[in-house]
Scaffold this active site. Sequence first.
Site, PDB file in Angstrom:
ATOM      1  N   GLY A 191       0.837  -1.191   0.000  1.00  0.00           N
ATOM      2  CA  GLY A 191       0.000   0.000   0.000  1.00  0.00           C
ATOM      3  C   GLY A 191       0.870   1.238   0.000  1.00  0.00           C
ATOM      4  O   GLY A 191       1.722   1.398   0.860  1.00  0.00           O
ATOM      5  N   CYS A 223      -1.847  10.271   4.869  1.00  0.00           N
ATOM      6  CA  CYS A 223      -0.839  10.364   3.805  1.00  0.00           C
ATOM      7  C   CYS A 223      -1.116  11.512   2.852  1.00  0.00           C
ATOM      8  O   CYS A 223      -2.254  11.729   2.453  1.00  0.00           O
ATOM      9  CB  CYS A 223      -0.825   9.089   2.961  1.00  0.00           C
ATOM     10  SG  CYS A 223      -0.356   7.651   3.871  1.00  0.00           S
TER      11      CYS A 223
HETATM   12  P1  XMP Z   1      -4.175   4.319   8.413  1.00  0.00           P
HETATM   13  O1  XMP Z   1      -5.107   4.600   7.274  1.00  0.00           O
HETATM   14  O2  XMP Z   1      -4.418   2.991   9.048  1.00  0.00           O
HETATM   15  O3  XMP Z   1      -2.744   4.225   7.736  1.00  0.00           O
HETATM   16  O4  XMP Z   1      -4.148   5.419   9.416  1.00  0.00           O
HETATM   17  C1  XMP Z   1      -1.580   3.865   8.434  1.00  0.00           C
HETATM   18  C2  XMP Z   1      -0.460   3.726   7.442  1.00  0.00           C
HETATM   19  O5  XMP Z   1      -0.187   4.977   6.794  1.00  0.00           O
HETATM   20  C3  XMP Z   1       1.169   4.987   6.355  1.00  0.00           C
HETATM   21  N1  XMP Z   1       1.782   6.240   6.803  1.00  0.00           N
HETATM   22  C4  XMP Z   1       2.112   7.284   6.014  1.00  0.00           C
HETATM   23  N2  XMP Z   1       2.039   7.427   4.677  1.00  0.00           N
HETATM   24  N3  XMP Z   1       2.901   9.624   4.899  1.00  0.00           N
HETATM   25  C5  XMP Z   1       2.444   8.610   4.118  1.00  0.00           C
HETATM   26  O6  XMP Z   1       2.394   8.765   2.894  1.00  0.00           O
HETATM   27  C6  XMP Z   1       3.008   9.546   6.244  1.00  0.00           C
HETATM   28  O7  XMP Z   1       3.406  10.493   6.919  1.00  0.00           O
HETATM   29  C7  XMP Z   1       2.591   8.300   6.821  1.00  0.00           C
HETATM   30  N4  XMP Z   1       2.557   7.858   8.107  1.00  0.00           N
HETATM   31  C8  XMP Z   1       2.058   6.601   8.051  1.00  0.00           C
HETATM   32  C9  XMP Z   1       1.856   3.777   6.958  1.00  0.00           C
HETATM   33  O8  XMP Z   1       1.967   2.805   5.949  1.00  0.00           O
HETATM   34  C10 XMP Z   1       0.865   3.365   8.051  1.00  0.00           C
HETATM   35  O9  XMP Z   1       0.955   2.005   8.429  1.00  0.00           O
END
Ligand code: XMP
Length: 353
Positions: free
Chosen positions: A191, A198
Site C-alpha cells: 500500500g 498520507c
Molecule cells: P491508516 O489509514 O491505518 O494508515 O491510518 C496507516 C499507514 O499509513 C502509512 N503512513 C504514512 N504514509 N505519509 C504517508 O504517505 C506519512 O506520513 C505516513 N505515516 C504513516 C503507513 O503505511 C501506516 O501504516
Amino acid sequence: MSKIALTYDDIQLVPTYSNIASRKNIDLTTQITKRYGLLMPLVASCMDTVCESEMAITMAEMGGVGCLHRFMTIEQQANEVAIVANALQNNTIQNIWNVKANTWQYTQAIPIVAAVGANGDFAERANALVNAGANIILIDVAHGHHENVKQAIALLKKTLPSHVDFIAGNIASAQAAKDLEAWQADGLRVGVGGGSLCTTRLKTGFGVPNVTCLQEIIAVTTLPVMADGGIRTSGDIAKALALGSSCVMLGSLIAGTKEAPGKMIEKSSGLYKRYRGAASLETKMIHQQEQRNVEGESTVIPFKGGAKFVLEGLLDGVRSAFSYGGANTIKEFKPDWVQVTNAGLTEAKPHLL
Ligand code: XMP
C-alpha cells in the site's frame, strides 16, 4: 499503462452459501511472514503515535502483533523490544498462543516485530533489536521497491541469526512484489499513499488505490501480504482478506486508544490523543529530522478507551463477514465481489437520517 484502479469503497463482497453455525468457531489464524503466524490478522502500525511496548503487548494478548516503531534511539527501541519479549514469557500470553499448538503449524515462536530503515544506522539497530528479542525485522521504507531495500535485506540476512524473518515494503506493483520476493523478503507490506494521514499521492502523484494494488500483488506472490493504509472499518479488513491478504496493518483505527503512545489531551469537547503521519512535519520536528519531504499530516483524534475493546469490535465484524462469506478460515474466505457505483456506496451507508 493506463487502467482503472479501485479502492475499498469501490467494491462490495457478494454473500456466499454458508453453513457456519457459530461465528465463535471461526478460525482467524494466519501468517505474517513465511515462518511466523498470528492468531488473528491485525498488526499495529510502526508509527510513534500507534505502537510502542504497551500496544505491542496488548496486540500479543489478542493474538495479533504490534510493530515497534523506529523513531527513537537504538537503545530506546531495543528496550521497548525487551519489555515486549519479557512480557511474552508470562503464562497468560504463552497460554493464549499455545491454545492451538497441536494443530497450528504456522509459527515457530510468538512474533516480535520491530522496524528499521534501509540506510544510516539500520544494521546496528537491527542487530540490537534482535539481541533484545525481535524475531521479525520490518524494513520500514515509504518506497520499498528500492535498491537500498535490496541491499539492506542482503546485508541483514548475512549478519543476523537465521531465525529472523524480514517484512519489506511499502510497495504497490506486481514487479515490486516479484523483486522483493527475489531479494528474499519473507513478507510484504503493501500500500502506497492510501493511509489516513498520507499526502504522498497529492505531493508526488504516486500510489495505487488499495483494491487494485492488492489484487495485482497477490496474483504474483507466494509471500504473506500485509495490507497497509486506508483501513477504516471491519468491512475494509474483510475486503483486504477477501482479496488474499494474510493480515492488515492498522494506524488510525487503533490510534487514540489508551495503549497508543502519547498523552491524553483534554478539550471542552472531550478527550483526545495525537495521531501523526510518520513523514509529517510534526514527526520530523519532534525527532529532530530535516524538515523536508513532508508527506503526511498530523491531527488529534478522539480518545477511544482500551485497545482491546476496539480490536474485539473489529474482530466481531470480521467474523460476521466470514459468516456471510461461508468461510471457516482466512484461506477459505474467497467471496466474489462487485464494483459499485456512487449510488451503491450511498446505499451501503445508513441513508435514512
Ligand atoms: P491508516 O489509514 O491505518 O494508515 O491510518 C496507516 C499507514 O499509513 C502509512 N503512513 C504514512 N504514509 N505519509 C504517508 O504517505 C506519512 O506520513 C505516513 N505515516 C504513516 C503507513 O503505511 C501506516 O501504516
